[in-house]
Motif scaffolding. Structure first.
Motif, short mmCIF file in Angstrom:
data_model
loop_
_atom_site.label_atom_id
_atom_site.label_comp_id
_atom_site.label_asym_id
_atom_site.label_seq_id
_atom_site.Cartn_x
_atom_site.Cartn_y
_atom_site.Cartn_z
N GLN A 135 9.14 6.98 -8.93
CA GLN A 135 8.99 7.57 -7.99
C GLN A 135 10.23 7.74 -7.11
OE1 GLN A 135 4.38 5.84 -7.19
NE2 GLN A 135 5.99 4.84 -6.61
N THR A 136 10.09 8.66 -6.17
CA THR A 136 11.24 8.83 -5.13
C THR A 136 11.42 7.80 -4.36
OG1 THR A 136 10.34 10.42 -3.79
CG2 THR A 136 11.24 11.42 -5.87
N PRO A 137 12.64 7.67 -3.63
CA PRO A 137 12.79 6.67 -2.53
C PRO A 137 11.59 7.00 -1.25
CG PRO A 137 14.91 7.06 -3.04
CD PRO A 137 13.78 8.09 -3.98
N LEU A 138 11.40 8.20 -0.92
CA LEU A 138 10.63 8.81 -0.03
C LEU A 138 9.16 8.49 -0.13
CD1 LEU A 138 12.10 12.12 1.39
CD2 LEU A 138 12.35 9.70 2.51
N ILE A 139 8.68 8.57 -1.45
CA ILE A 139 7.30 8.40 -1.77
C ILE A 139 7.03 7.02 -1.91
CG2 ILE A 139 5.70 8.43 -3.70
CD1 ILE A 139 6.98 11.12 -4.41
N ASP A 164 8.66 4.68 0.28
CA ASP A 164 8.46 4.35 1.63
C ASP A 164 7.02 4.77 2.07
OD1 ASP A 164 10.95 3.31 1.66
OD2 ASP A 164 11.83 4.98 2.60
N LEU A 165 6.55 5.91 1.51
CA LEU A 165 5.17 6.24 2.05
C LEU A 165 4.30 5.36 1.62
CD1 LEU A 165 3.34 8.24 3.41
CD2 LEU A 165 3.28 9.66 1.49
N ILE A 166 4.29 4.95 0.24
CA ILE A 166 3.12 4.17 -0.27
C ILE A 166 3.37 2.55 0.52
CG2 ILE A 166 2.88 2.69 -2.26
CD1 ILE A 166 3.75 5.38 -3.87
N SER A 167 4.66 2.17 0.67
CA SER A 167 4.89 0.87 1.41
C SER A 167 4.32 0.99 2.84
CB SER A 167 6.28 0.57 1.29
OG SER A 167 6.49 -0.56 2.04
N ALA A 168 4.57 2.00 3.50
CA ALA A 168 4.02 2.26 4.79
C ALA A 168 2.41 2.16 4.84
CB ALA A 168 4.51 3.39 5.72
N LEU A 169 1.84 2.82 3.90
CA LEU A 169 0.39 2.87 3.71
C LEU A 169 -0.33 1.58 3.65
CD1 LEU A 169 -0.13 6.14 2.00
CD2 LEU A 169 -0.78 5.67 4.46
N ARG A 170 0.55 0.51 3.01
CA ARG A 170 0.07 -0.75 2.57
C ARG A 170 -0.04 -1.59 3.91
NH1 ARG A 170 2.35 -3.78 -2.57
NH2 ARG A 170 0.61 -4.86 -1.86
N VAL A 171 0.17 -1.15 4.90
CA VAL A 171 0.11 -2.10 6.23
C VAL A 171 -1.44 -2.25 6.69
CG1 VAL A 171 2.51 -1.64 7.03
CG2 VAL A 171 0.48 -0.27 7.95
N LEU A 172 -2.07 -1.14 6.24
CA LEU A 172 -3.47 -0.99 6.56
C LEU A 172 -4.23 -2.04 5.97
CD1 LEU A 172 -3.84 2.83 6.22
CD2 LEU A 172 -3.82 1.61 8.40
N PRO A 173 -5.25 -2.53 6.65
CA PRO A 173 -5.94 -3.80 5.96
C PRO A 173 -6.94 -3.26 4.61
CG PRO A 173 -6.85 -3.17 8.12
CD PRO A 173 -5.86 -2.34 7.88
N GLY A 174 -7.02 -4.10 3.75
CA GLY A 174 -7.72 -3.75 2.54
C GLY A 174 -6.89 -2.85 1.54
N VAL A 175 -5.70 -2.24 2.00
CA VAL A 175 -4.99 -1.30 1.30
C VAL A 175 -4.04 -1.78 0.45
CG1 VAL A 175 -3.81 0.95 1.30
CG2 VAL A 175 -5.42 0.52 2.81
N GLY A 176 -4.22 -1.85 -1.07
CA GLY A 176 -3.40 -2.48 -1.94
C GLY A 176 -2.56 -1.58 -2.34
N ALA A 177 -1.65 -1.81 -3.68
CA ALA A 177 -0.50 -0.77 -4.04
C ALA A 177 -1.49 0.46 -4.66
CB ALA A 177 0.18 -1.75 -4.97
N LYS A 178 -2.38 0.33 -5.54
CA LYS A 178 -2.86 1.36 -6.16
C LYS A 178 -3.63 2.18 -5.09
CE LYS A 178 -2.64 0.95 -10.65
NZ LYS A 178 -1.87 2.08 -11.22
N SER A 179 -4.30 1.67 -4.10
CA SER A 179 -5.24 2.53 -3.03
C SER A 179 -3.83 3.20 -2.24
CB SER A 179 -6.01 1.63 -2.00
OG SER A 179 -6.74 1.03 -2.52
N ALA A 180 -2.72 2.42 -2.03
CA ALA A 180 -1.85 3.26 -1.18
C ALA A 180 -1.16 4.33 -2.00
CB ALA A 180 -0.73 2.20 -0.67
N GLN A 181 -0.99 4.07 -2.95
CA GLN A 181 -0.56 5.12 -4.06
C GLN A 181 -1.43 6.43 -4.05
OE1 GLN A 181 -0.07 4.28 -8.44
NE2 GLN A 181 2.01 5.53 -8.47
N ARG A 182 -3.01 6.04 -4.06
CA ARG A 182 -3.69 7.33 -4.46
C ARG A 182 -3.78 8.12 -2.98
NH1 ARG A 182 -6.88 3.57 -7.02
NH2 ARG A 182 -7.92 2.78 -5.35
#
Length: 197
Positions: free
Chosen positions: A2-6, A8-26
């Motif tokens: 993945q690109t750095p921007l993607i 960063d987006l995945i990492s940002a989505l992981r701050v939500l409760p119950g959201v792991g790496a796979k969910s954030a990626q989806r």
């Protein structure tokens, strides 16, 4: 890869409760592939909320003004204060329509192990409110966890210092619940909180 921007987006989505790496990626891929307008709306709403939503000066819930609509309302009973752990607890109580008083939001609960004491959950502000306001009842609506019970005990002692009536929300059998599906802790609370009929 993945690109750095993607990333960063995945990492940002992981701050939500119950959201792991796979969910954030989806979520990230969904927004990028199928709903860019929705993603922009989400981004704008998040930015505006972060810039404009603060805390009510009286009850500490989220508010865009100095005082939230409940605290500012002349139709609310200012003498009854219901203490809750989070703003989401207010939403649940308000949906029931049963309570017409005001609130105080702890934004957590006492947990000495985690370094969360009275100051971190705003108890000095609540005590000041109890001193200055003619409060007839403090209703404790903390969760029935170990920390919630410790917080409830602390609140009870604080209110007694000002001769304020203290009540606790009853806990036990949910409406429509069946005894055979209850755990022993819930059943114990139901017996302890029973009332005469």
């Amino acid at each position: 890869m993945q690109t750095p921007l993607i990333d960063d987006l995945i990492s940002a989505l992981r701050v939500l409760p119950g959201v792991g790496a796979k969910s954030a990626q989806r979520m990230a891929y969904y927004l990028l592939e199928r709903d860019r307008k929705g993603a922009l709306r989400l981004s704008g709403a998040l930015q505006e909320a972060m810039d404009k939503v603060g805390h009510c000066e009286q009850c500490r819930t989220f508010s865009e003004t100095d005082f939230c609509p409940i605290c500012a309302s002349s139709k609310r009973n200012q003498n009854e204060i219901c203490v809750v752990e989070s703003p989401s607890d207010i939403a649940v109580i308000e949906q029931s329509g049963i309570f017409r008083g005001t609130y105080f939001v702890l934004m957590g609960k006492l947990s000495p192990i985690d370094g969360i004491g009275p100051d971190e959950i705003g108890l000095p502000l609540l005590e000041l409110r109890l001193q200055q306001q003619d409060c007839s009842e403090l209703i404790i609506a903390t969760n029935p966890s170990v920390e919630g019970e410790a917080t409830a005990h602390y609140l009870q002692q604080m209110a007694k210092n000002y001769q304020i009536k203290v009540s606790r929300l009853a806990q036990g059998i949910p409406l429509g619940g069946e005894l055979e599906y209850l755990d022993s802790g819930t059943l114990t609370q139901a017996f302890i909180s029973r009332r005469e009929v």
